[in-house]
Design a protein around this motif. Structure first.
Motif, PDB file in Angstrom:
ATOM      1  N   LEU A  80      -1.145 -10.732  11.398  1.00 20.21           N
ATOM      2  CA  LEU A  80      -0.171 -10.552  10.325  1.00 20.21           C
ATOM      3  C   LEU A  80      -0.783  -9.610   9.298  1.00 20.21           C
ATOM      4  CD1 LEU A  80       2.546 -11.435   8.992  1.00 20.21           C
ATOM      5  CD2 LEU A  80       1.191 -13.151   7.752  1.00 20.21           C
ATOM      6  N   GLN A  81      -0.214  -8.418   9.186  1.00 23.88           N
ATOM      7  CA  GLN A  81      -0.777  -7.391   8.309  1.00 23.88           C
ATOM      8  C   GLN A  81       0.034  -7.277   7.023  1.00 23.88           C
ATOM      9  OE1 GLN A  81      -0.500  -3.246   9.582  1.00 23.88           O
ATOM     10  NE2 GLN A  81      -2.634  -2.936   8.969  1.00 23.88           N
ATOM     11  N   THR A  82      -0.585  -7.668   5.919  1.00 23.59           N
ATOM     12  CA  THR A  82      -0.030  -7.471   4.587  1.00 23.59           C
ATOM     13  C   THR A  82      -1.126  -6.819   3.748  1.00 23.59           C
ATOM     14  OG1 THR A  82      -0.797  -9.532   3.578  1.00 23.59           O
ATOM     15  CG2 THR A  82       1.228  -9.656   4.881  1.00 23.59           C
ATOM     16  N   TYR A  83      -0.777  -6.453   2.535  1.00 22.06           N
ATOM     17  CA  TYR A  83      -1.796  -5.857   1.667  1.00 22.06           C
ATOM     18  C   TYR A  83      -2.839  -6.884   1.240  1.00 22.06           C
ATOM     19  CZ  TYR A  83       0.546  -7.842  -2.486  1.00 22.06           C
ATOM     20  OH  TYR A  83       1.083  -8.684  -3.420  1.00 22.06           O
ATOM     21  N   LYS A  84      -2.550  -8.177   1.509  1.00 24.50           N
ATOM     22  CA  LYS A  84      -3.518  -9.223   1.185  1.00 24.50           C
ATOM     23  C   LYS A  84      -4.421  -9.561   2.364  1.00 24.50           C
ATOM     24  CE  LYS A  84      -0.647 -11.381  -2.393  1.00 24.50           C
ATOM     25  NZ  LYS A  84       0.076 -12.603  -2.837  1.00 24.50           N
ATOM     26  N   THR A  85      -3.931  -9.367   3.594  1.00 27.22           N
ATOM     27  CA  THR A  85      -4.747  -9.685   4.778  1.00 27.22           C
ATOM     28  C   THR A  85      -5.529  -8.477   5.274  1.00 27.22           C
ATOM     29  OG1 THR A  85      -2.950  -9.193   6.338  1.00 27.22           O
ATOM     30  CG2 THR A  85      -3.091 -11.449   5.495  1.00 27.22           C
ATOM     31  N   ASP A  86      -5.109  -7.279   4.867  1.00 27.94           N
ATOM     32  CA  ASP A  86      -5.779  -6.043   5.276  1.00 27.94           C
ATOM     33  C   ASP A  86      -5.970  -5.175   4.033  1.00 27.94           C
ATOM     34  OD1 ASP A  86      -6.571  -3.567   6.241  1.00 27.94           O
ATOM     35  OD2 ASP A  86      -5.214  -3.597   7.952  1.00 27.94           O
ATOM     36  N   PRO A  87      -7.201  -5.078   3.514  1.00 29.06           N
ATOM     37  CA  PRO A  87      -7.432  -4.343   2.267  1.00 29.06           C
ATOM     38  C   PRO A  87      -7.120  -2.859   2.345  1.00 29.06           C
ATOM     39  CG  PRO A  87      -9.510  -4.903   3.337  1.00 29.06           C
ATOM     40  CD  PRO A  87      -8.441  -5.640   4.074  1.00 29.06           C
ATOM     41  N   TYR A  88      -6.965  -2.325   3.545  1.00 30.08           N
ATOM     42  CA  TYR A  88      -6.674  -0.897   3.695  1.00 30.08           C
ATOM     43  C   TYR A  88      -5.186  -0.615   3.915  1.00 30.08           C
ATOM     44  CZ  TYR A  88     -11.721  -0.691   4.217  1.00 30.08           C
ATOM     45  OH  TYR A  88     -13.065  -0.817   4.002  1.00 30.08           O
TER      46      TYR A  88
END
Length: 283
Positions: A80-88
């Motif tokens: 699950l890719q969000t701006y919180k789970t993936d800093p980039y």
């Protein structure tokens, strides 16, 4: 992209959509096909033959509920890719990606974000009923969006986008990327809870044409997509005509083709798992 490679990509994306659907069905969370995926379901009962992605929409409450649940519910191999789970990651919506695969778009060529094959999921929010308020909301949203993009390691290819994102990110130097996205989402949801007839997805490319009546998102039906049943707006004709006009008419051949600027696709060891589509391929 070769036809067989495109088809394999579509089936991989379908696997993600089925995992997304599994979690939504289990927890009674509503979602709906949107954009080209909705058009594909209506016109082709699956992917538009030349399409290279799949899009889902959700009302904001369902969207936030899914994010909370998916962290524990997603099966191994999905991210699950969000701006919180993936800093980039520099977007305000979320993607679900397949680990150990690559679907690299040109703007992310040098990005450290997770670049696996993905499904896009977009939130729909209540929109103001005043045109001036709507335009003002969109201006603020766009400024924050491009500031957030300018604070990532993305390499935007269009000069206007690149220059504007760098400019606005410097103007908003006191905001981090996370601050920009937090404020962007605050702008998108500022009319939440107010009575309105329409909702909108600001993250899509169609701007005001992306709106739909609330009844379209609340009155859902099941539509066939690649042999599976997915939820879709029962009044899909309203939405599709607003976005595409005569949507049952196929576009000219020269306007068909890849929708995204993909520069690398690598399936790794991943094999599509959906059975029904595999059986259909043999027919």
């Amino acid at each position: 992209m070769a036809d067989n490679k495109l088809r394999t990509l579509q089936l991989c994306i379908l696997d993600i959509a089925l995992e997304f659907k599994r979690i939504c069905d289990k927890h009674n969370i509503n979602y709906f096909l949107i954009g080209g995926s909705l058009l594909g379901a209506v016109r082709h009962k699956g992917f538009i033959p030349w399409d290279d992605d799949m899009d889902m929409g959700m009302l904001r409450d369902d969207y936030e509920k899914f994010i909370k649940i998916a962290k524990k519910e997603l099966r191994p191999g999905f991210f699950l890719q969000t701006y919180k789970t993936d800093p980039y990651f520099g977007h305000g919506f979320f993607k679900i990606r397949i680990d150990n695969t690559i679907l690299l778009e040109d703007y992310a060529e040098h990005s450290k974000q997770h670049n696996g094959i993905y499904l896009d999921v977009f939130p729909y929010d209540v929109m103001p009923d005043n045109r001036m308020a709507l335009e003002w909301q969109h201006i603020r949203y766009r400024c924050l969006k491009w500031a957030s993009m300018g604070k990532t390691d993305y390499d935007l290819k269009y000069k206007k986008q690149r220059y504007f994102s760098l400019f606005i990110s410097k103007v908003l130097f006191f905001y981090s990327k996370k601050d920009c996205i937090d404020r962007m989402q605050a702008v998108c949801t500022e009319y939440q809870g107010k009575k309105n007839r329409n909702i909108i997805n600001w993250f899509g490319p169609y701007r005001c044409n992306e709106y739909m009546p609330v009844k379209c998102a609340r009155k859902l039906t099941l539509m066939e997509f690649e042999g599976y049943l997915f939820k879709a707006p029962a009044n899909y004709d309203i939405l599709l005509r607003h976005m595409y006009g005569d949507y049952m008419q196929l576009p000219p051949v020269e306007k068909r083709g890849k929708q995204h600027s993909m520069i690398k696709i690598d399936f790794g060891d991943y094999k599509p798992h959906n059975i029904k589509s595999k059986e259909q391929e043999k027919k």
